[in-house]
Design an enzyme around this catalytic site. Structure first.
Site, short mmCIF file in Angstrom:
data_model
loop_
_atom_site.label_atom_id
_atom_site.label_comp_id
_atom_site.label_asym_id
_atom_site.label_seq_id
_atom_site.Cartn_x
_atom_site.Cartn_y
_atom_site.Cartn_z
N GLY A 22 0.83 -1.21 0.00
CA GLY A 22 0.00 0.00 0.00
C GLY A 22 0.86 1.25 0.00
N ARG A 32 13.06 10.52 -3.18
CA ARG A 32 13.89 11.69 -3.52
C ARG A 32 15.24 11.61 -2.80
NH1 ARG A 32 14.20 16.35 -0.43
NH2 ARG A 32 14.81 18.30 -1.49
N ARG A 36 18.82 11.35 -4.59
CA ARG A 36 19.78 12.47 -4.51
C ARG A 36 20.99 12.11 -3.66
NH1 ARG A 36 16.08 17.82 -4.93
NH2 ARG A 36 15.57 17.50 -7.14
N ARG A 83 0.99 -4.95 -5.64
CA ARG A 83 1.12 -6.22 -4.91
C ARG A 83 1.43 -7.26 -5.99
NH1 ARG A 83 -2.81 -3.53 -1.62
NH2 ARG A 83 -1.82 -3.11 0.38
N GLY A 113 5.84 -2.21 3.47
CA GLY A 113 5.46 -2.74 4.78
C GLY A 113 6.08 -4.10 5.04
N ASP A 114 5.54 -4.80 6.03
CA ASP A 114 6.18 -6.05 6.46
C ASP A 114 6.16 -7.12 5.36
OD1 ASP A 114 3.42 -6.24 6.77
OD2 ASP A 114 3.58 -7.71 8.39
N THR A 137 4.26 2.51 5.51
CA THR A 137 2.87 2.05 5.63
C THR A 137 2.14 2.95 6.61
OG1 THR A 137 1.42 0.35 6.56
CG2 THR A 137 3.70 0.27 7.27
N ASP A 139 -0.17 2.17 8.43
CA ASP A 139 -0.65 1.42 9.59
C ASP A 139 0.26 1.50 10.82
OD1 ASP A 139 -2.85 0.68 8.15
OD2 ASP A 139 -2.16 -1.35 7.71
N ASP A 141 2.52 -0.43 11.82
CA ASP A 141 2.50 -1.71 12.52
C ASP A 141 3.77 -2.53 12.31
OD1 ASP A 141 2.10 -2.18 9.85
OD2 ASP A 141 0.47 -3.61 10.11
N ARG A 166 -18.12 15.79 13.42
CA ARG A 166 -18.59 16.31 14.72
C ARG A 166 -19.65 17.40 14.53
NH1 ARG A 166 -18.13 14.08 19.51
NH2 ARG A 166 -16.09 13.19 19.84
N ARG A 183 -6.38 -2.93 8.89
CA ARG A 183 -7.05 -4.23 8.83
C ARG A 183 -6.65 -5.08 10.03
NH1 ARG A 183 -6.14 -6.42 3.20
NH2 ARG A 183 -7.49 -4.71 2.59
N GLY A 197 -11.39 12.90 20.22
CA GLY A 197 -12.23 12.87 21.42
C GLY A 197 -13.38 11.87 21.31
N ALA A 198 -13.08 10.72 20.70
CA ALA A 198 -14.14 9.73 20.47
C ALA A 198 -14.69 9.17 21.78
CB ALA A 198 -13.59 8.59 19.62
N SER A 227 -24.52 13.86 21.14
CA SER A 227 -23.98 13.18 19.95
C SER A 227 -22.72 12.42 20.36
CB SER A 227 -23.65 14.21 18.86
OG SER A 227 -22.60 15.04 19.29
N GLN A 265 -7.68 8.51 3.56
CA GLN A 265 -6.66 8.64 4.60
C GLN A 265 -5.25 8.47 4.05
OE1 GLN A 265 -8.15 6.15 8.26
NE2 GLN A 265 -9.28 5.58 6.43
P1 ADP Z 1 3.01 -4.51 2.72
O1 ADP Z 1 4.41 -4.50 2.25
O2 ADP Z 1 2.40 -3.14 2.74
O3 ADP Z 1 2.82 -5.30 4.00
P2 ADP Z 1 1.88 -6.77 1.23
O4 ADP Z 1 1.79 -7.64 2.43
O5 ADP Z 1 0.75 -6.76 0.29
O6 ADP Z 1 2.13 -5.24 1.60
O7 ADP Z 1 3.21 -7.21 0.46
C1 ADP Z 1 3.62 -6.52 -0.70
C2 ADP Z 1 4.29 -7.47 -1.65
O8 ADP Z 1 5.46 -8.02 -1.04
C3 ADP Z 1 3.48 -8.69 -2.04
O9 ADP Z 1 2.54 -8.43 -3.06
C4 ADP Z 1 4.56 -9.62 -2.54
O10 ADP Z 1 4.97 -9.27 -3.82
C5 ADP Z 1 5.69 -9.33 -1.55
N1 ADP Z 1 5.66 -10.30 -0.45
C6 ADP Z 1 4.86 -10.31 0.62
N2 ADP Z 1 5.11 -11.38 1.41
C7 ADP Z 1 6.09 -12.09 0.79
C8 ADP Z 1 6.79 -13.30 1.09
N3 ADP Z 1 6.53 -14.03 2.18
N4 ADP Z 1 7.74 -13.71 0.23
C9 ADP Z 1 8.03 -13.00 -0.88
N5 ADP Z 1 7.40 -11.84 -1.21
C10 ADP Z 1 6.46 -11.39 -0.40
O1 F6P Z 2 -1.80 0.68 3.78
C1 F6P Z 2 -2.27 -0.24 4.73
C2 F6P Z 2 -3.72 -0.43 4.51
O2 F6P Z 2 -4.24 0.84 4.48
C3 F6P Z 2 -4.52 -1.26 5.49
O3 F6P Z 2 -4.87 -0.59 6.65
C4 F6P Z 2 -5.69 -1.65 4.66
O4 F6P Z 2 -6.33 -2.79 5.14
C5 F6P Z 2 -5.07 -1.90 3.34
O5 F6P Z 2 -3.94 -1.04 3.27
C6 F6P Z 2 -5.97 -1.68 2.18
O6 F6P Z 2 -5.23 -1.47 1.03
P1 F6P Z 2 -5.69 -1.81 -0.44
O7 F6P Z 2 -7.04 -1.26 -0.60
O8 F6P Z 2 -4.65 -1.17 -1.29
O9 F6P Z 2 -5.67 -3.31 -0.54
#
Ligand code: ADP
Ligand code: F6P
Length: 333
Positions: A22, A32, A36, A83, A113-114, A137, A139, A141, A166, A183, A197-198, A227, A265
């Site tokens: 994402g 950038r 650079r 992806r 991300g991860d 990311t 998130d 996370d 609000r 997610r 202030g939820a 509200s 967002q």
């Molecule tokens: P994010 O990096 O934001 O967590 P995803 O989990 O969708 O997003 O992962 C992004 C891309 O990274 C995937 O579409 C895939 O190409 C690659 N990827 C994710 N997990 C693995 C994995 N276990 N091994 C190899 N590539 C991966």
């Molecule tokens: O970027 C992270 C995230 O926003 C998650 O919180 C959400 O579930 C997901 O990406 C949705 O991304 P997409 O609509 O690109 O699959």
């Protein structure tokens, strides 16, 4: 120099950089900086189109200083992101490494991300191809760093929306269920809930029963609140915010309007913090590769940048501050 971190012995003349997963505001700032600073350090820098999908096809271009002009203020990513299911297969990763080596590319910076880091980690473990990750990311996370690119901007985007909700919630004396992204992670919901202030904050990590939620809403009404705003993360309820609203109505007679903030967002100009993070992390990623490190992520700890082994970023989930949740509940009551 940290002796415990993985090291490569390549003499790097060219690097590639890609965005994956994402998008997040601040990715362009990081790009950038990689371009650079890389050029400043005497490298050729290739920008890969559409993440790993572009990498396995050799879809990249040489980036010059001007190619990243005026992008620090732009959301999204000019490289585009994707992806790529194919990248889960070793054969695809081998192809990517072969293409990069043929091009003379000796290191890869992955902004994502991860999941993206899992892919990068495999390039290192399977082919000893030098990789460095930048956490991008909204998130927030990823373990091993206090901040990820895009989180601050996403939270502020959501807050702007909540402030508007609000107004109308107050005017009609309504309860609103506002669904924010995350997610599997409640960081966005927690900060948006506190800042907005939820009356209740619902996180994927901390399931709240519908009866408890109804009790909180009714508690507010009894105390004179006309509200209410409930902030929920998208992953909190299996039926989503719509399902939750239906249950509130059916079981407790509480009418809640639903507002799903969704992808708005993730867009928009990155705020100062994300521009700074992206800039600093981009520079440190290039420095790490040139200093011989691999299989690490650039993280932040306080005001310092740190190198975090990629396996630590992918195996742990970041810990939520539950004390903040309790504090928010007291302040909302
Ligand atoms: P994010 O990096 O934001 O967590 P995803 O989990 O969708 O997003 O992962 C992004 C891309 O990274 C995937 O579409 C895939 O190409 C690659 N990827 C994710 N997990 C693995 C994995 N276990 N091994 C190899 N590539 C991966
Ligand atoms: O970027 C992270 C995230 O926003 C998650 O919180 C959400 O579930 C997901 O990406 C949705 O991304 P997409 O609509 O690109 O699959």
């Amino acid at each position: 120099m940290n002796k415990k971190l993985p090291r490569h012995s390549s003499s790097i003349k060219a690097i590639a950089v890609l965005c994956s997963g994402g998008d997040a505001p601040g990715m362009n700032a990081a790009l950038r900086a990689v371009v650079r600073y890389g050029i400043h350090a005497g490298l050729t820098v290739y920008g890969v189109n559409k993440g790993y999908a572009g990498l396995i096809r050799g879809h990249w271009d040489v980036m010059d200083r001007r190619s990243v002009a005026n992008i620090i203020l732009r959301g999204g990513t000019i490289l585009k992101t994707d992806r790529c299911p194919e990248f889960h297969r070793k054969a695809a990763r081998r192809k990517a490494v072969e293409l990069m080596r043929t091009q003379g590319i000796g290191g890869l910076v992955v902004i994502g991300g991860d999941g993206s880091f899992r892919g990068a980690h495999s390039l290192w473990t399977e082919f000893k191809f030098p990789v460095v990750g930048i956490p991008g990311t909204i998130d927030n996370d990823i373990a091993g760093t206090e901040a990820t690119l895009g989180f601050d901007t996403a939270v502020n985007n959501a807050l702007e929306a909540i402030d508007k909700i609000r107004d109308t919630a107050g005017a009609h004396e309504r309860t609103f269920l506002v669904e924010v992204m995350g997610r599997n992670s409640g960081y966005i919901a927690l900060d948006v809930g506190i800042g907005g202030g939820a009356e209740a904050i619902l996180l994927p990590e901390e399931k709240v029963s519908i009866s408890e939620l109804a009790r909180k809403i009714k508690r507010g009404m009894e105390r004179g609140k006309m509200s209410s705003i409930i902030v929920m993360a998208e992953g909190q309820h299996s039926g989503g915010s719509m399902g939750l609203a239906k249950s509130l109505k059916k079981k407790y007679g509480i009418e809640a309007k639903v507002c799903i903030l969704g992808h708005l967002q993730r867009g928009g100009s990155p705020r100062a913090r994300d521009r700074r993070l992206g800039s600093v992390m981009g520079v440190q990623a290039v420095r790490a590769l040139l200093a011989g490190y691999s299989d690490v992520m650039i993280g932040v700890e306080g005001d310092k940048e740190i190198l975090v082994p990629l396996p630590l970023t992918v195996k742990r989930s970041a810990k939520l501050r539950r004390d903040l949740l309790e504090m928010a509940d007291i302040l909302a009551s």
